[in-house]
Design an enzyme around this catalytic site. Structure first.
Site, PDB file in Angstrom:
ATOM      1  CG  ASP A 179       5.740  -1.969   4.646  1.00 58.08           C
ATOM      2  OD1 ASP A 179       5.276  -2.821   3.687  1.00 58.08           O
ATOM      3  OD2 ASP A 179       4.711  -1.212   5.173  1.00 58.08           O
ATOM      4  CB  SER A 180       5.427   0.921   1.010  1.00 63.32           C
ATOM      5  OG  SER A 180       4.523   0.157   1.527  1.00 63.32           O
ATOM      6  CB  CYS A 213      -1.635  -6.239   0.531  1.00 65.00           C
ATOM      7  SG  CYS A 213      -1.547  -4.762   1.259  1.00 65.00           S
ATOM      8  CD  GLU A 218      -1.609   3.346   5.776  1.00 62.59           C
ATOM      9  OE1 GLU A 218      -1.466   4.592   5.569  1.00 62.59           O
ATOM     10  OE2 GLU A 218      -0.832   2.604   5.167  1.00 62.59           O
ATOM     11  CB  CYS A 246       6.836  -4.112   1.375  1.00 62.34           C
ATOM     12  SG  CYS A 246       5.921  -3.305   0.179  1.00 62.34           S
ATOM     13  CG  HIS A 248      -2.190  -2.179   4.896  1.00 61.58           C
ATOM     14  ND1 HIS A 248      -0.909  -2.244   4.393  1.00 61.58           N
ATOM     15  CD2 HIS A 248      -2.320  -0.833   5.241  1.00 61.58           C
ATOM     16  CE1 HIS A 248      -0.323  -0.901   4.462  1.00 61.58           C
ATOM     17  NE2 HIS A 248      -1.344  -0.186   4.950  1.00 61.58           N
TER      18      HIS A 248
HETATM   19  N1  DGL Z   1       3.050  -2.684   2.126  1.00 61.12           N
HETATM   20  C1  DGL Z   1       2.295  -2.730   0.827  1.00 61.12           C
HETATM   21  C2  DGL Z   1       2.262  -4.170   0.370  1.00 61.12           C
HETATM   22  O1  DGL Z   1       2.392  -5.042   1.263  1.00 61.12           O
HETATM   23  C3  DGL Z   1       1.055  -1.975   0.964  1.00 61.12           C
HETATM   24  C4  DGL Z   1       1.029  -0.478   0.930  1.00 61.12           C
HETATM   25  C5  DGL Z   1       1.583  -0.032  -0.351  1.00 61.12           C
HETATM   26  O2  DGL Z   1       1.028  -0.049  -1.400  1.00 61.12           O
HETATM   27  O3  DGL Z   1       2.733   0.750  -0.284  1.00 61.12           O
HETATM   28  O4  DGL Z   1       2.020  -4.298  -0.757  1.00 61.12           O
END
Ligand code: DGL
Length: 280
Positions: A17-18, A191, A159, A80, A193
Site C-alpha cells: 500500500d502507499s 480508499c 491517520e 491501495c 482508510h
Molecule cells: N491507500 C490510498 C488509497 O487507498 C490512500 C492514501 C493515499 O492517498 O496514498 O487510495
C-alpha cells in the site's frame, strides 16, 4: 508456463500500500486466510499517492511490487485503491506474478448489491480521476449510473485518529451531500482508510444505503483464487490454529507506522523493518 507455476504455495503472500491504510485490507485477508504467512510493504516515506500524477504512481507502484517479488512472495495484493486504479494494468503487463487489486472486487460487489442501479464511489483524487470503478461497473452493467466523488480529507482525518469527532462528521456531511442528492443506494468505500469511517458515513448516508468495503470483497476473491490455483500454504493444514507469520516493511520511520498501524489493525504490529525502496 502458467503464471502460478512460477511460485510456491508455501511462500508468503505479499501486500503493498502507499502507507498504513492497506492494513484495513490486511485485516480482512487474515480473516479469510489466517494461516498464511504475509509480507506487508507500506510506502510511508512517499505517502500519500492519492494526489500524485499517473506517472509517479506507476513508478512508485512498480518499485513496491519489485520489492515484494524480491521477497519471493507467491501472490501480490495491491491494497491501495489509488495504485490499483492507476497502475495495476502496467504491473500485470510487466510482471508474471499473479497480482490482484481492490477495484474489481469492490465494483462487482456494488453491482450485486444495488437495487436501483445507482452506485456512488468515493476515493482519492487519483482514484476518482482514473474512473476505474465506473469503467469496470459499466463493462458488466452499462445501464448502472455511477456517481464518483473525491474525499481527500478523510485520509489525514483517519491517520490522526479523528474517527468519532464532530469535525469528521461535518466534513463527511459536506462531502456526501451530493451522494444524498443523487440518491445512490450503494456506496463504494474506494480508499483504504474509509472503512474506519463506516459509522460516520452510515450516520450521514442513512442505514438504507449499502456500504461496500473493497478490502473485504478483495479478501473473499483472494481466498477463492488461491484455493482454485492451489496456492494455499500446505503448512497451514499441518499447523491448525497457528497464525501465519507477518513481516512489515516500510520506506520510512517504523515507529510512526507502528503507532498508526495498531489503530488500523486493532492489534499491535511488530517486526517492522525499514527498507530503501529507491533501490528497487
Ligand atoms: N491507500 C490510498 C488509497 O487507498 C490512500 C492514501 C493515499 O492517498 O496514498 O487510495
Amino acid at each position: 508456463m502458467n503464471k502460478n507455476e512460477l511460485t510456491k504455495s508455501d511462500a508468503p503472500i505479499g501486500i503493498f500500500d502507499s502507507g498504513v491504510g492497506g492494513l484495513t485490507v490486511f485485516r480482512e485477508i487474515i480473516k479469510f486466510l489466517p494461516y498464511e504467512d504475509i509480507i506487508y510493504f507500506g510506502d510511508v516515506g512517499r505517502t500519500p499517492y492519492g494526489g500524485r500524477s499517473k506517472e509517479i504512481i506507476i513508478s512508485f507502484t512498480t518499485q513496491d511490487v519489485a520489492f515484494l517479488i524480491d521477497q519471493n512472495v507467491k501472490f501480490i495484493i495491491s491494497a491501495c485503491n489509488t495504485a490499483s486504479s492507476v497502475a495495476l494494468e502496467e504491473i500485470q503487463q510487466s510482471y508474471s506474478i499473479e497480482t490482484i487489486g481492490v477495484i474489481e472486487p469492490g465494483a462487482k460487489a456494488a453491482i450485486e448489491k444495488t437495487k436501483k442501479g445507482r452506485i456512488g464511489v468515493i476515493g482519492t483524487h487519483a482514484t476518482i480521476n482514473s474512473n476505474a470503478y465506473a469503467k469496470i461497473i459499466h463493462n458488466f452493467e452499462p445501464k448502472i449510473k455511477v456517481f464518483s466523488l473525491a474525499c481527500p480529507l478523510f485520509v489525514p482525518l483517519v491517520e490522526e485518529g479523528y474517527i468519532d469527532r464532530e469535525a469528521t462528521y461535518l466534513i463527511a456531511q459536506d462531502y456526501l451531500q451530493t451522494m444524498l442528492d443523487v440518491k445512490v443506494d450503494t456506496l463504494v468505500l474506494g480508499c483504504t482508510h474509509y472503512p474506519l469511517l463506516k459509522d460516520v458515513i452510515t450516520d450521514v448516508m442513512g442505514k438504507k444505503v449499502t456500504l461496500i468495503d473493497s478490502g473485504e470483497e478483495t479478501a473473499r476473491i483472494v481466498y477463492q483464487k488461491m484455493t482454485e490455483n492451489n496456492l494455499l500454504n500446505p503448512k497451514a493444514s499441518q499447523r491448525p490454529g497457528v497464525q501465519g507469520e507477518y513481516k512489515f516493511y516500510v520506506s520510512d520511520v517504523p515507529e510512526k507506522f507502528s503507532k498508526v498501524a495498531s489503530r488500523f489493525l486493532g492489534q499491535e504490529v511488530q517486526k517492522i523493518t525499514r527498507v530503501d525502496i529507491s533501490k528497487y
